[in-house]
Design a protein around this motif. Sequence first.
Motif, PDB file in Angstrom:
ATOM      1  N   SER A 269       0.844  -1.124   0.068  1.00 20.40           N
ATOM      2  CA  SER A 269       0.033  -0.023   0.034  1.00 20.40           C
ATOM      3  C   SER A 269       0.786   1.247  -0.063  1.00 20.40           C
ATOM      4  CB  SER A 269      -0.727   0.028   1.271  1.00 20.40           C
ATOM      5  OG  SER A 269      -0.351   0.258   2.411  1.00 20.40           O
ATOM      6  N   GLY A 270       2.214   1.050   0.432  1.00 22.48           N
ATOM      7  CA  GLY A 270       3.141   2.251   0.516  1.00 22.48           C
ATOM      8  C   GLY A 270       2.374   3.469   1.641  1.00 22.48           C
ATOM      9  N   GLY A 271       1.905   2.836   2.568  1.00 27.71           N
ATOM     10  CA  GLY A 271       1.552   3.750   3.686  1.00 27.71           C
ATOM     11  C   GLY A 271       0.202   4.261   3.432  1.00 27.71           C
ATOM     12  N   ASN A 272      -0.651   3.631   2.390  1.00 23.94           N
ATOM     13  CA  ASN A 272      -1.770   4.514   2.077  1.00 23.94           C
ATOM     14  C   ASN A 272      -3.061   3.476   2.691  1.00 23.94           C
ATOM     15  OD1 ASN A 272      -4.424   5.028   0.738  1.00 23.94           O
ATOM     16  ND2 ASN A 272      -3.261   5.934  -0.891  1.00 23.94           N
ATOM     17  N   PRO A 273      -3.654   3.680   3.663  1.00 27.10           N
ATOM     18  CA  PRO A 273      -4.573   2.716   4.229  1.00 27.10           C
ATOM     19  C   PRO A 273      -5.801   2.406   3.356  1.00 27.10           C
ATOM     20  CG  PRO A 273      -4.299   4.437   5.767  1.00 27.10           C
ATOM     21  CD  PRO A 273      -3.741   4.723   4.480  1.00 27.10           C
ATOM     22  N   GLY A 274      -6.314   3.307   2.474  1.00 28.85           N
ATOM     23  CA  GLY A 274      -7.414   3.014   1.732  1.00 28.85           C
ATOM     24  C   GLY A 274      -6.858   1.969   0.591  1.00 28.85           C
ATOM     25  N   LYS A 275      -5.893   2.214   0.112  1.00 29.42           N
ATOM     26  CA  LYS A 275      -5.143   1.127  -0.849  1.00 29.42           C
ATOM     27  C   LYS A 275      -5.072  -0.125  -0.408  1.00 29.42           C
ATOM     28  CE  LYS A 275      -1.305   0.366  -4.242  1.00 29.42           C
ATOM     29  NZ  LYS A 275      -0.110   1.197  -4.653  1.00 29.42           N
ATOM     30  N   ALA A 276      -4.532   0.113   0.862  1.00 31.10           N
ATOM     31  CA  ALA A 276      -4.257  -1.603   1.601  1.00 31.10           C
ATOM     32  C   ALA A 276      -5.481  -2.286   1.827  1.00 31.10           C
ATOM     33  CB  ALA A 276      -3.696  -1.150   2.867  1.00 31.10           C
ATOM     34  N   VAL A 277      -6.813  -1.400   1.931  1.00 32.04           N
ATOM     35  CA  VAL A 277      -7.985  -2.205   2.149  1.00 32.04           C
ATOM     36  C   VAL A 277      -8.376  -2.651   0.907  1.00 32.04           C
ATOM     37  CG1 VAL A 277     -10.700  -1.826   2.509  1.00 32.04           C
ATOM     38  CG2 VAL A 277      -8.702  -0.718   4.053  1.00 32.04           C
ATOM     39  N   ARG A 278      -8.083  -2.026  -0.221  1.00 26.85           N
ATOM     40  CA  ARG A 278      -8.476  -2.313  -1.599  1.00 26.85           C
ATOM     41  C   ARG A 278      -7.816  -3.604  -1.926  1.00 26.85           C
ATOM     42  NH1 ARG A 278      -6.330  -1.658  -6.337  1.00 26.85           N
ATOM     43  NH2 ARG A 278      -4.825  -0.261  -5.668  1.00 26.85           N
ATOM     44  N   LEU A 279      -6.407  -3.674  -1.707  1.00 29.03           N
ATOM     45  CA  LEU A 279      -5.569  -4.841  -2.028  1.00 29.03           C
ATOM     46  C   LEU A 279      -5.921  -5.920  -0.979  1.00 29.03           C
ATOM     47  CD1 LEU A 279      -2.371  -3.282  -2.324  1.00 29.03           C
ATOM     48  CD2 LEU A 279      -3.707  -3.788  -4.154  1.00 29.03           C
ATOM     49  N   ALA A 280      -6.209  -5.877   0.205  1.00 28.42           N
ATOM     50  CA  ALA A 280      -6.546  -7.114   1.163  1.00 28.42           C
ATOM     51  C   ALA A 280      -7.774  -7.589   0.739  1.00 28.42           C
ATOM     52  CB  ALA A 280      -6.421  -6.410   2.511  1.00 28.42           C
ATOM     53  N   THR A 281      -8.786  -6.539   0.415  1.00 25.23           N
ATOM     54  CA  THR A 281     -10.114  -7.494   0.155  1.00 25.23           C
ATOM     55  C   THR A 281     -10.329  -7.674  -1.209  1.00 25.23           C
ATOM     56  OG1 THR A 281     -11.151  -5.072   0.029  1.00 25.23           O
ATOM     57  CG2 THR A 281     -11.220  -5.963   2.026  1.00 25.23           C
ATOM     58  N   SER A 282      -9.462  -7.510  -2.342  1.00 20.93           N
ATOM     59  CA  SER A 282      -9.464  -7.407  -3.475  1.00 20.93           C
ATOM     60  C   SER A 282      -9.174  -9.000  -4.164  1.00 20.93           C
ATOM     61  CB  SER A 282      -8.786  -6.727  -4.616  1.00 20.93           C
ATOM     62  OG  SER A 282      -8.673  -6.894  -5.835  1.00 20.93           O
ATOM     63  N   GLU A 283     -10.098  -9.599  -4.862  1.00 16.22           N
ATOM     64  CA  GLU A 283      -9.784 -10.968  -5.298  1.00 16.22           C
ATOM     65  C   GLU A 283      -8.807 -10.892  -6.482  1.00 16.22           C
ATOM     66  OE1 GLU A 283     -13.263 -13.226  -6.661  1.00 16.22           O
ATOM     67  OE2 GLU A 283     -13.970 -13.314  -4.526  1.00 16.22           O
ATOM     68  N   ASP A 284      -8.743  -9.632  -7.072  1.00 16.58           N
ATOM     69  CA  ASP A 284      -7.800  -9.405  -8.130  1.00 16.58           C
ATOM     70  C   ASP A 284      -6.265  -9.532  -7.770  1.00 16.58           C
ATOM     71  OD1 ASP A 284      -9.826  -9.455 -10.026  1.00 16.58           O
ATOM     72  OD2 ASP A 284      -9.980  -7.143 -10.152  1.00 16.58           O
ATOM     73  N   PHE A 285      -6.093  -8.822  -6.479  1.00 18.54           N
ATOM     74  CA  PHE A 285      -4.887  -8.834  -6.083  1.00 18.54           C
ATOM     75  C   PHE A 285      -4.308 -10.039  -5.645  1.00 18.54           C
ATOM     76  CE2 PHE A 285      -1.750  -8.032  -2.433  1.00 18.54           C
ATOM     77  CZ  PHE A 285      -0.716  -7.173  -3.221  1.00 18.54           C
ATOM     78  N   GLN A 286      -5.375 -10.766  -4.958  1.00 13.68           N
ATOM     79  CA  GLN A 286      -4.924 -12.529  -4.499  1.00 13.68           C
ATOM     80  C   GLN A 286      -4.596 -13.024  -5.860  1.00 13.68           C
ATOM     81  OE1 GLN A 286      -4.275 -12.748  -1.374  1.00 13.68           O
ATOM     82  NE2 GLN A 286      -5.150 -10.730  -0.994  1.00 13.68           N
ATOM     83  N   ASP A 287      -5.251 -12.929  -6.704  1.00 14.69           N
ATOM     84  CA  ASP A 287      -4.991 -13.509  -7.932  1.00 14.69           C
ATOM     85  C   ASP A 287      -3.822 -13.285  -8.588  1.00 14.69           C
ATOM     86  OD1 ASP A 287      -7.492 -14.925  -7.848  1.00 14.69           O
ATOM     87  OD2 ASP A 287      -8.705 -13.532  -9.435  1.00 14.69           O
ATOM     88  N   LEU A 288      -3.429 -11.924  -8.425  1.00 17.01           N
ATOM     89  CA  LEU A 288      -2.134 -11.518  -9.222  1.00 17.01           C
ATOM     90  C   LEU A 288      -1.161 -11.883  -8.416  1.00 17.01           C
ATOM     91  CD1 LEU A 288      -0.487  -9.428 -11.122  1.00 17.01           C
ATOM     92  CD2 LEU A 288      -1.032  -7.717  -9.385  1.00 17.01           C
ATOM     93  N   LYS A 289      -1.292 -11.884  -6.934  1.00 21.09           N
ATOM     94  CA  LYS A 289       0.182 -12.687  -6.217  1.00 21.09           C
ATOM     95  C   LYS A 289       0.252 -13.783  -6.544  1.00 21.09           C
ATOM     96  CE  LYS A 289      -0.810 -12.635  -1.876  1.00 21.09           C
ATOM     97  NZ  LYS A 289      -0.798 -13.952  -1.303  1.00 21.09           N
ATOM     98  N   GLN A 290      -0.711 -14.752  -6.654  1.00 22.15           N
ATOM     99  CA  GLN A 290      -0.657 -16.144  -7.182  1.00 22.15           C
ATOM    100  C   GLN A 290       0.013 -16.168  -8.353  1.00 22.15           C
ATOM    101  OE1 GLN A 290      -4.490 -18.135  -6.572  1.00 22.15           O
ATOM    102  NE2 GLN A 290      -4.677 -17.556  -4.442  1.00 22.15           N
ATOM    103  N   CYS A 291      -0.550 -15.487  -9.520  1.00 22.36           N
ATOM    104  CA  CYS A 291       0.169 -15.222 -10.817  1.00 22.36           C
ATOM    105  C   CYS A 291       1.610 -15.237 -10.604  1.00 22.36           C
ATOM    106  CB  CYS A 291      -0.670 -14.279 -11.570  1.00 22.36           C
ATOM    107  SG  CYS A 291       0.148 -14.004 -13.173  1.00 22.36           S
TER     108      CYS A 291
END
Length: 358
Positions: A222-244
């Motif tokens: 998130s780079g210290g951005n709480p809103g971005k952190a919430v989006r990443l943590a709750t986003s299936e896209d980010f989890q899919d990207l990490k697995q990719c």
Amino acid sequence: MFYGMITIGDENESVEYKGNVMEEKKVLGQQHIVRHFENAIKMGKISHAYIINGEAGSGRMRLAMDFAKALQCVENGVDKEQPRGTFCNECKSCRQTESKNQPDIIYVTYEKTGIGVDEIRTQINNDIDIKPYCSRYKVYIVPESEKMTVAAQNALLKTIEEPPEYAVIILITSNADSFLPTILSRCVLLNMKPVKEEIIQNRLMSEYGVGSYDAKVAAIFSGGNPGKAVRLATSEDFQDLKQCVVGTLFSLKTGGMDLVNVKIKEASEFKKNIEEYFSLMRSWFRDVLMYKATKREDSLIFQEDIRGIEEMAEDCSFFDLDIILKSITQAENRVRTNVNFDLTIEVFLLAVKERIQK
């Protein structure tokens, strides 16, 4: 009238406020800005123009709304003999502010890609001479104000230079450098600060039920951005990207050349998140580098994949890892300059494969 650019900075800490000026669940790590707003109200030194500068998702709008709410609050506001600098959250004005129906808090809107002269003149300049309907102040909040054209900024400048006593203009931006020097010199500049990873991680775990590993990864990226952190943590896209990303690296290490084209197609599916794709790649190889140098697991991001980290650390030399990290930066730069996407990813993956496959 209060003029002069002031840059506010302070230690990075979790927000814990007395009263109701800001609830910790709403904005993290911006106590320096809240303290400034509180003191301005208590001392009666309200500027006519503010700039809240920071990334989207960092809580800029929430801070602007809470400041406006505190200014207009009937119970705790500036009309009291000893203003508290807070809002009660219960009076009619506070309730109206929260629902964005307070008549003396105006949100500037626009339909085009930029904020032009017409928007500024119609929604601010031609309206500002009309006295507040029911409050002490008339507050104008301009989201994404970096999108103002030069002509729009010049139009706004005339109002900022000679505003009515009751007027407060809050410019919300992700790039204060885009403003004319004359605008900057007449505003109080408040810079959002990055929030500590530990604070963000704890928030994700306690309020969003995110597991410690995923919360840590999201907090770091998130780079210290709480809103971005919430989006990443709750986003299936980010989890899919990490697995990719992790799957791509394991495949490149053990598979043949035929897999490269498959992984290029997978990467293209995340083209809109390509910056995060490269960030994950960079973090993986920094983990490998860290483990190779220290043999410690506690400081790694990808702790759940420690076996893969360990194997790659054994197979790759420090020179190999240096080349890979440089290749990531080079690929990022090529994508930014619109070099053919598939070709860029192919060259990058081949460079990585050459270094990790022994």
